[in-house]
Design a protein around this motif. Structure first.
Motif, short mmCIF file in Angstrom:
data_model
loop_
_atom_site.label_atom_id
_atom_site.label_comp_id
_atom_site.label_asym_id
_atom_site.label_seq_id
_atom_site.Cartn_x
_atom_site.Cartn_y
_atom_site.Cartn_z
N GLN A 110 0.83 -1.20 0.00
CA GLN A 110 0.00 0.00 0.00
C GLN A 110 0.87 1.25 0.00
OE1 GLN A 110 -2.37 -0.69 3.55
NE2 GLN A 110 -4.13 -1.14 2.24
N ALA A 111 0.35 2.30 -0.64
CA ALA A 111 1.07 3.57 -0.69
C ALA A 111 0.07 4.72 -0.62
CB ALA A 111 1.87 3.67 -1.99
N THR A 112 0.49 5.80 0.02
CA THR A 112 -0.32 7.01 0.07
C THR A 112 0.60 8.22 0.10
OG1 THR A 112 -2.15 8.14 1.18
CG2 THR A 112 -0.55 7.04 2.60
N MET A 113 0.19 9.28 -0.56
CA MET A 113 1.00 10.50 -0.60
C MET A 113 1.02 11.14 0.78
SD MET A 113 0.44 13.93 -2.90
CE MET A 113 1.18 13.32 -4.41
N SER A 114 2.22 11.50 1.23
CA SER A 114 2.31 12.20 2.51
C SER A 114 2.65 13.67 2.34
CB SER A 114 3.33 11.51 3.44
OG SER A 114 4.59 11.46 2.85
N GLY A 115 3.09 14.06 1.16
CA GLY A 115 3.35 15.46 0.89
C GLY A 115 3.86 15.65 -0.52
N PHE A 116 3.61 16.84 -1.08
CA PHE A 116 4.12 17.10 -2.42
C PHE A 116 4.74 18.47 -2.54
CE2 PHE A 116 -0.36 18.29 -2.50
CZ PHE A 116 -0.42 19.44 -3.28
N ASP A 117 5.80 18.51 -3.33
CA ASP A 117 6.57 19.71 -3.62
C ASP A 117 5.94 20.40 -4.83
OD1 ASP A 117 8.81 21.51 -4.03
OD2 ASP A 117 9.48 20.13 -5.59
N VAL A 118 5.69 21.69 -4.72
CA VAL A 118 5.10 22.43 -5.85
C VAL A 118 6.13 23.19 -6.66
CG1 VAL A 118 2.86 22.64 -4.69
CG2 VAL A 118 4.53 24.50 -4.49
N THR A 119 7.36 23.30 -6.15
CA THR A 119 8.34 24.16 -6.81
C THR A 119 8.80 23.64 -8.16
OG1 THR A 119 10.20 23.16 -5.62
CG2 THR A 119 9.17 25.09 -4.62
N SER A 120 8.79 22.34 -8.36
CA SER A 120 9.24 21.77 -9.64
C SER A 120 8.18 21.90 -10.73
CB SER A 120 9.61 20.30 -9.46
OG SER A 120 8.44 19.54 -9.22
N GLY A 121 6.94 22.10 -10.32
CA GLY A 121 5.84 22.16 -11.29
C GLY A 121 5.28 20.79 -11.65
N LYS A 122 5.91 19.71 -11.19
CA LYS A 122 5.45 18.36 -11.50
C LYS A 122 4.18 18.01 -10.74
CE LYS A 122 7.10 13.62 -11.83
NZ LYS A 122 8.22 12.70 -11.68
N PHE A 123 4.02 18.59 -9.54
CA PHE A 123 2.84 18.35 -8.72
C PHE A 123 2.16 19.69 -8.41
CE2 PHE A 123 5.53 14.73 -7.90
CZ PHE A 123 4.64 13.66 -7.90
N GLN A 124 0.85 19.70 -8.49
CA GLN A 124 0.09 20.85 -8.05
C GLN A 124 -1.25 20.37 -7.53
OE1 GLN A 124 -0.79 23.61 -11.24
NE2 GLN A 124 -0.28 22.05 -12.74
N GLY A 125 -1.77 21.12 -6.59
CA GLY A 125 -3.03 20.73 -5.96
C GLY A 125 -4.08 21.79 -6.15
N LYS A 126 -5.27 21.45 -5.69
CA LYS A 126 -6.38 22.38 -5.76
C LYS A 126 -7.33 22.05 -4.61
CE LYS A 126 -9.31 24.71 -8.99
NZ LYS A 126 -9.68 24.90 -10.38
N VAL A 127 -7.80 23.09 -3.92
CA VAL A 127 -8.80 22.95 -2.87
C VAL A 127 -9.92 23.90 -3.26
CG1 VAL A 127 -9.33 23.23 -0.43
CG2 VAL A 127 -7.07 22.44 -1.11
N GLY A 128 -11.02 23.35 -3.77
CA GLY A 128 -12.09 24.21 -4.26
C GLY A 128 -11.54 25.12 -5.35
N LYS A 129 -11.58 26.45 -5.11
CA LYS A 129 -11.08 27.41 -6.10
C LYS A 129 -9.63 27.83 -5.83
CE LYS A 129 -15.60 29.30 -7.14
NZ LYS A 129 -16.44 30.49 -7.19
N LEU A 130 -9.03 27.33 -4.76
CA LEU A 130 -7.67 27.70 -4.41
C LEU A 130 -6.68 26.74 -5.07
CD1 LEU A 130 -5.57 29.29 -2.72
CD2 LEU A 130 -6.02 27.66 -0.86
N ASN A 131 -5.81 27.29 -5.92
CA ASN A 131 -4.75 26.50 -6.54
C ASN A 131 -3.56 26.42 -5.60
OD1 ASN A 131 -6.01 26.02 -9.09
ND2 ASN A 131 -5.61 28.15 -9.62
N LEU A 132 -2.95 25.25 -5.55
CA LEU A 132 -1.76 25.03 -4.74
C LEU A 132 -0.62 24.68 -5.69
CD1 LEU A 132 -3.40 22.86 -1.94
CD2 LEU A 132 -2.86 25.31 -1.83
N ASN A 133 0.10 25.73 -6.13
CA ASN A 133 1.20 25.53 -7.06
C ASN A 133 2.32 26.51 -6.74
OD1 ASN A 133 0.56 28.06 -8.33
ND2 ASN A 133 -1.02 27.02 -9.52
N LYS A 134 3.34 26.53 -7.57
CA LYS A 134 4.51 27.36 -7.27
C LYS A 134 4.22 28.85 -7.32
CE LYS A 134 6.29 27.01 -11.98
NZ LYS A 134 7.43 26.55 -12.78
N ASN A 135 3.07 29.25 -7.85
CA ASN A 135 2.69 30.66 -7.89
C ASN A 135 1.80 31.07 -6.73
OD1 ASN A 135 4.05 31.07 -10.40
ND2 ASN A 135 2.34 30.06 -11.42
N THR A 136 1.39 30.12 -5.90
CA THR A 136 0.50 30.41 -4.77
C THR A 136 1.24 31.18 -3.69
OG1 THR A 136 -0.73 28.38 -5.22
CG2 THR A 136 -1.04 29.38 -3.05
#
Length: 197
Positions: A110-136
């Motif tokens: 089993q595997a689950t994400m425990s955290g993600f880096d946004v600075t590389s641009g490879k991963f980005q998140g979103k919570v409703g209308k809030l973007n979680l990326n390197k520009n946040t």
């Protein structure tokens, strides 16, 4: 660097525990008891509104993780004082898989994400209308979560950074977990899934 990445989950667990304290540090190193009349933080994130790269956070098999991201950059056998999301982090098959600074907790199959880096641009998140990326920015987050966007200062990779936490709910039920956002100079660096000790 590798050692700091391995200890980052523990650091954030400790910060999550500190966020529940009633004596915030004040400038000059003194502490003062928080006013008892201060309003409780009623902000939270509903788990089903959170996505990473367009997908909801979910439990994966190791095969699914490898088919999505390939083999990790590094694997670490790490023990945690506070446990982990898979329940047996300190077991013989417990590992942290690193894809850069993005981490997955892995135990047996089993595997689950425990955290993600946004600075590389490879991963980005979103919570409703809030973007979680390197520009946040912290200001962006403050528009959605003004009470939570009062970060604590922590030492991260040898430099000062700010961390803020927003509690997680699942279908209206409060979880014993939070979404922790790590900033430096007001810019988002990493998003971590945390739970207190």
């Amino acid at each position: 660097m590798k050692h700091l990445c391995q200890t980052a989950p523990l650091l954030f667990c400790l910060v999550a525990c500190q966020n529940n304290s009633t004596t915030p540090a004040l400038p000059g190193g003194s502490a003062q008891k928080a006013a008892t009349s201060a309003p409780a933080n009623t902000e939270f994130i509903e788990l089903n509104t959170l996505t990473v790269n367009g997908n909801h956070k979910e439990l994966l098999t190791v095969q699914q993780l490898e088919s999505q991201l390939g083999r990790p950059d590094s694997i670490s056998k790490t023990t945690f004082e506070c446990g982990g999301e898979l329940g047996t982090v300190n077991g013989p098959d417990s590992r942290l898989w690193f894809y850069g600074r993005t981490t997955y907790e892995v135990n047996e199959n089993q595997a689950t994400m425990s955290g993600f880096d946004v600075t590389s641009g490879k991963f980005q998140g979103k919570v409703g209308k809030l973007n979680l990326n390197k520009n946040t920015t912290l200001g962006d987050v403050r528009r959605f979560y003004p009470m939570s966007a009062k970060p604590d200062t922590v030492l991260y990779e040898g430099r000062s950074a700010e961390i803020m936490s927003v509690p997680l709910h699942d279908k209206g039920i409060e979880l014993d977990a939070s979404l922790n956002l790590l900033f430096r100079n007001g810019r988002l660096l990493e998003v971590l899934f945390g739970s207190p000790c």
